[in-house]
Design a protein around this motif. Structure first.
Motif, PDB file in Angstrom:
ATOM      1  N   ASP A 199       8.273  17.487 -44.016  1.00  0.00           N
ATOM      2  CA  ASP A 199       7.855  16.807 -43.473  1.00  0.00           C
ATOM      3  C   ASP A 199       8.254  15.299 -43.528  1.00  0.00           C
ATOM      4  O   ASP A 199       7.632  14.381 -42.724  1.00  0.00           O
ATOM      5  N   LEU A 200       8.862  15.137 -44.940  1.00  0.00           N
ATOM      6  CA  LEU A 200       8.375  13.805 -45.546  1.00  0.00           C
ATOM      7  C   LEU A 200      10.264  13.316 -44.614  1.00  0.00           C
ATOM      8  O   LEU A 200       9.695  11.915 -44.490  1.00  0.00           O
ATOM      9  N   GLU A 201      10.788  14.151 -43.782  1.00  0.00           N
ATOM     10  CA  GLU A 201      12.110  13.858 -43.858  1.00  0.00           C
ATOM     11  C   GLU A 201      13.106  12.972 -44.124  1.00  0.00           C
ATOM     12  O   GLU A 201      12.931  12.245 -43.802  1.00  0.00           O
ATOM     13  N   THR A 202      13.418  13.531 -45.208  1.00  0.00           N
ATOM     14  CA  THR A 202      14.336  13.247 -45.633  1.00  0.00           C
ATOM     15  C   THR A 202      15.793  12.479 -45.513  1.00  0.00           C
ATOM     16  O   THR A 202      15.852  11.494 -45.791  1.00  0.00           O
ATOM     17  N   GLU A 203      16.236  13.238 -44.751  1.00  0.00           N
ATOM     18  CA  GLU A 203      17.438  12.566 -44.102  1.00  0.00           C
ATOM     19  C   GLU A 203      17.297  11.408 -43.945  1.00  0.00           C
ATOM     20  O   GLU A 203      18.244  10.585 -43.393  1.00  0.00           O
ATOM     21  N   GLN A 204      16.110  10.843 -42.767  1.00  0.00           N
ATOM     22  CA  GLN A 204      15.948   9.291 -42.198  1.00  0.00           C
ATOM     23  C   GLN A 204      15.947   8.580 -43.294  1.00  0.00           C
ATOM     24  O   GLN A 204      16.280   7.287 -43.729  1.00  0.00           O
ATOM     25  N   ILE A 205      15.235   9.105 -44.554  1.00  0.00           N
ATOM     26  CA  ILE A 205      15.093   7.979 -45.143  1.00  0.00           C
ATOM     27  C   ILE A 205      16.736   7.511 -46.482  1.00  0.00           C
ATOM     28  O   ILE A 205      17.246   6.839 -46.538  1.00  0.00           O
ATOM     29  N   ALA A 206      17.605   8.811 -46.041  1.00  0.00           N
ATOM     30  CA  ALA A 206      19.029   8.614 -46.564  1.00  0.00           C
ATOM     31  C   ALA A 206      18.891   7.863 -45.864  1.00  0.00           C
ATOM     32  O   ALA A 206      20.376   7.353 -46.023  1.00  0.00           O
ATOM     33  N   ALA A 208      14.060   5.537 -42.781  1.00  0.00           N
ATOM     34  CA  ALA A 208      12.705   5.136 -43.075  1.00  0.00           C
ATOM     35  C   ALA A 208      12.436   4.732 -44.196  1.00  0.00           C
ATOM     36  O   ALA A 208      13.790   5.157 -45.343  1.00  0.00           O
ATOM     37  N   SER A 209      11.627   4.039 -45.101  1.00  0.00           N
ATOM     38  CA  SER A 209      12.000   3.328 -46.566  1.00  0.00           C
ATOM     39  C   SER A 209      11.009   4.077 -47.183  1.00  0.00           C
ATOM     40  O   SER A 209       9.776   4.809 -46.724  1.00  0.00           O
ATOM     41  N   LEU A 210      11.063   4.412 -48.023  1.00  0.00           N
ATOM     42  CA  LEU A 210      10.311   5.108 -49.886  1.00  0.00           C
ATOM     43  C   LEU A 210       8.714   5.321 -49.556  1.00  0.00           C
ATOM     44  O   LEU A 210       7.881   5.648 -49.691  1.00  0.00           O
ATOM     45  N   ARG A 211       8.856   3.790 -49.247  1.00  0.00           N
ATOM     46  CA  ARG A 211       7.419   3.401 -49.078  1.00  0.00           C
ATOM     47  C   ARG A 211       5.929   3.268 -48.222  1.00  0.00           C
ATOM     48  O   ARG A 211       5.632   3.952 -48.541  1.00  0.00           O
ATOM     49  N   ASP A 212       6.591   3.669 -47.512  1.00  0.00           N
ATOM     50  CA  ASP A 212       6.188   4.359 -46.314  1.00  0.00           C
ATOM     51  C   ASP A 212       5.809   5.473 -46.094  1.00  0.00           C
ATOM     52  O   ASP A 212       4.548   6.292 -45.318  1.00  0.00           O
TER      53      ASP A 212
END
Lengths: 381, 352
Positions: free
Chosen positions: A177-184, A188-192
């Motif tokens: 649910d973190l959607e890590t690929e969006q962060i990569a 999306a930012s890690l902070r969110d």
């Protein structure tokens, strides 16, 4: 993707949807003692197995006790996650009004926090099933599981990533649910995601302490054996749940959809998409219980709120309805379905041959009516 | 296991049924022995009792009728059965000594103030007798010196509850005046002087004379009324005319009748939807509750908006809803519902 779906008229799709609604209503009205007895029996079995498994591992200096304890604990974790956890969290037993079985508050024996699961699975996956770009169960943001996803050199590792995902499946699910690929990708930012990461860390830490520190310590001299038993049980659960879950939407013949195809779909079209996107597994009663009845993935996607042990009997009627409308019903034994999933993982690791279209051959459901109109329909039906 | 599933070891109040009797054809009286988690109650409060019927844990509120000083915290419940009442009928037919039921802690503000009033007037109708019976027994046990009036209405003598107990209390406490009214036309008129209740029999529905019959200076009493809405309204009307302070009241709504014959239609939407946590209220518009909540300015958690994902699942405190997918009507009690596909049928209270 060998099967092609017939083109149904909007009227046919509507009556198809009405037949499934009627089936859902009939089963829902019939829920009662039998269903309560069933889930209570499974919970008793799971708790018995967990206690027996952990007790046997305490005396695991005897090799048979280690084997039996590890096996009992593996089965306990599989039942807890699949037939109990997954199904209870869908709200399948909310009608019992039993606080222990409330879909909104249930917590399970795995690394993924239940609240994040409820969002990524119950809402995103079940509402937007097999819509590329929306349903993150297609490849978990790690694998290329659809020809609609553009090939990149990264995907040469598809089989390796799949094997790693299978082994560490509970952590894959936990991060889902973190959607890590969006962060990569910088979308999306890690902070969110800090709050979510804190919850995941809390759950992972609790699980790690329980299985790899507390219970091994309690056993004293058997520490390494208990640790190995617990790790093996977690691994067995990971491999099994990965296998069953990957057979739900990726075997040959299942379809993916584009966001445009699913736009403004009617209830009948929604059911139709669920059917084309899901695949079943054949097997005996014990197999279905161990699979959390996710072996009836089609029925589960049509009626995620109906207690899963009912899917066996519902499947006969669903099959009959699909045959009448000429809609394919994808089912087969585990080795066949999983074999085709493995082939797909390998095939999609390789860049598509030039000249061969990489577009989907999924049948397009006819354009739907307005969503607002559908909602109107729901309100006044 | 506690590490991963705290809910499974939650502390619960449970009670064992110790005795069962049937005072009338339409009621059952149970005594319960609660477990150690029970915190006790004040006379007039209610408890939510839970029993499992056909796999479903059904919960209904009942007001215990015993004194708050009862030995061993024993609880006495008198439950009136209704033709539509699933739980009340189940308890009358199936409750036996040894049966285990679930209980909530005692709740409700309908209680005797800790500082007892000198004059106390207790008025009740039908099964509303139970909380005021608890108040009366508590006062009698405390040896209350002031005047107590007890006025109770039943449809007919056959349906009257606690006859023998009231007679015994009236005999033992000279400051207590008991009278009964029978509201069914044929019941009250003909035979004054029921052998069981002496001259305390009243005709018709509540009026000022009835209050005077049990307490001439009723205006100076602390008054407690429990019964159907019509009785509450009748008492309030007299109190208003006399310029008295509002009595303390508690009412109950009978179980919802079957709606299956009704074809649901937005034009026919009735009742009020109340959102308990936010304190908002709106007239039922006939739309699914999720939309009504949004129209009331709330932002409930939700997902698919089609009854699939369970994200909007929310606790309903009371009222009946209809599921627009299955057409099923819910029970009237406390339960979990998916508000995106639930349309209220009459008054509904949600925990939102």
């Amino acid at each position: 993707m060998s099967k092609t779906a017939p083109n149904l008229t909007p009227e046919q799709l509507e009556s198809f949807g009405e037949e499934l609604d009627a089936l859902c209503a009939r089963v829902t009205a019939d829920l009662g003692q039998r269903d309560a007895d069933y889930i209570n029996k499974v919970i008793r079995a799971q708790r018995g197995l967990e206690v027996a498994g952990r007790a046997l591992l305490f005396v695991s200096f005897l090799p048979p006790a280690w084997l039996a304890g590890t096996a009992a604990l593996s089965v306990s974790k599989i039942l807890d996650n699949m037939e109990i956890g997954h199904n209870v969290m869908h709200g399948q037993y909310d009608w019992m009004n039993d606080a222990r079985l409330n879909g909104k508050t249930f917590e399970w024996d795995t690394a993924c926090p239940a609240d994040q699961w409820r969002h990524s699975h119950n809402y995103m996956h079940h509402t937007y099933t097999n819509i590329v770009g929306k349903d993150r169960d297609i490849g978990y943001g790690i694998l290329r599981m659809s020809e609609d996803e553009r090939w990149r050199p990264y995907y040469l590792g598809n089989p390796l990533y799949a094997a790693l995902l299978a082994i560490f499946f509970q952590y894959g699910v936990a991060l889902h649910d973190l959607e890590t690929e969006q962060i990569a990708a910088g979308k999306a930012s890690l902070r969110d995601k800090r709050g979510m990461m804190k919850d995941i860390w809390g759950k992972v830490r609790g699980q790690t302490l329980k299985d790899y520190v507390l219970f091994p310590l309690l056993s004293g001299p058997s520490f390494p054996l208990v640790l190995a038993g617990n790790a093996t049980a977690n691994l067995a659960r990971n491999l099994w749940s990965f296998t069953i879950i990957f057979c739900g939407h990726f075997p040959d013949g299942t379809h993916e959809f584009t966001e445009e195809e699913a736009e403004n779909e009617t209830r009948g079209e929604w059911y139709y998409r669920q059917l084309l996107g899901s695949a079943n597994l054949t097997g005996g009663k014990l197999f279905h219980v161990m699979a959390g009845n996710l072996s009836y993935q089609i029925e589960h996607h049509l009626f995620p709120g109906i207690p899963a042990h009912r899917y066996t009997e519902i499947s006969k009627e669903v099959r009959e309805i699909t045959e009448r409308y000429g809609i394919p019903y994808n089912t087969g034994p585990l080795h066949k379905q999983f074999g085709s999933v493995v082939r797909k993982i390998v095939k999609l690791a390789i860049p598509p041959l030039p000249g061969r279209g990489s577009g989907p051959d999924a049948a397009k459901p006819p354009a739907g009516r307005e969503r607002a109109e559908e909602r109107q329909l729901l309100a006044t039906a | 296991m506690e590490l991963v599933r705290p809910l499974l070891v939650k502390r619960e109040v449970r009670a064992e049924v110790t005795t069962m009797r049937q005072q009338t054809d339409k009621s059952v009286t149970l005594t319960l022995r609660p477990n150690k988690n029970w915190q006790g109650l004040r006379a007039g409060q209610f408890v939510n009792l839970s029993v499992e019927i056909e796999g479903v844990r059904e919960t209904r509120p009942y007001s215990p009728a015993g004194s708050e000083h009862a030995a061993g915290h024993a609880l006495e419940l008198t439950i009136s059965t209704h033709p539509e009442g699933k739980v009340s009928r189940y308890l009358r037919e199936r409750a036996r000594p040894g049966m285990i039921v679930g209980l909530s802690e005692a709740q409700g503000e309908f209680v005797l103030p800790a500082q007892r009033a000198q004059r106390v007037l207790l008025i009740s109708g039908g099964s509303g007798v139970t909380p005021v019976m608890a108040m009366l027994r508590t006062l009698c046990e405390e040896g209350h010196a002031g005047e107590i009036g007890f006025l109770n209405y039943a449809r007919s003598p056959e349906l009257a509850l606690y006859d023998a107990e009231l007679n015994a209390l009236a005999e033992g406490h000279k400051n207590l005046h008991v009278a009964r009214g029978f509201t069914r036309a044929s019941a009250g008129a003909g035979s004054p002087g029921d052998p069981r209740l002496g001259d305390s029999r009243l005709k018709g529905r509540f009026d000022r004379e009835h209050a005077r019959a049990v307490m001439s200076e009723y205006g100076e009493a602390a008054t407690f009324v429990c019964g159907p809405p019509a009785l509450i309204e009748a008492v309030r009307a007299v109190w208003r005319e006399d310029g008295l302070q509002e009595p303390t009241v508690e009412t109950f709504t009978p179980p919802a009748p079957h709606f299956n014959a009704l074809q649901f239609d937005k034009e026919q939407a009735t009742g009020m939807v109340s959102f308990a946590a936010s304190g908002r209220e709106a007239a039922n518009s006939g739309l699914p509750l999720l939309e009504q909540a949004e129209d009331a300015g709330l932002t409930p958690e939700h997902g698919c908006r089609m009854g699939i994902c369970n994200t909007c699942s929310c606790r309903k405190r009371s009222g009946t809803v209809r599921n627009v997918i299955t057409g099923e009507y819910s029970s009237a009690g406390d339960e979990q519902i998916r508000i995106c596909v639930s349309v209220p049928v009459g008054d509904v209270a949600l925990e939102l």
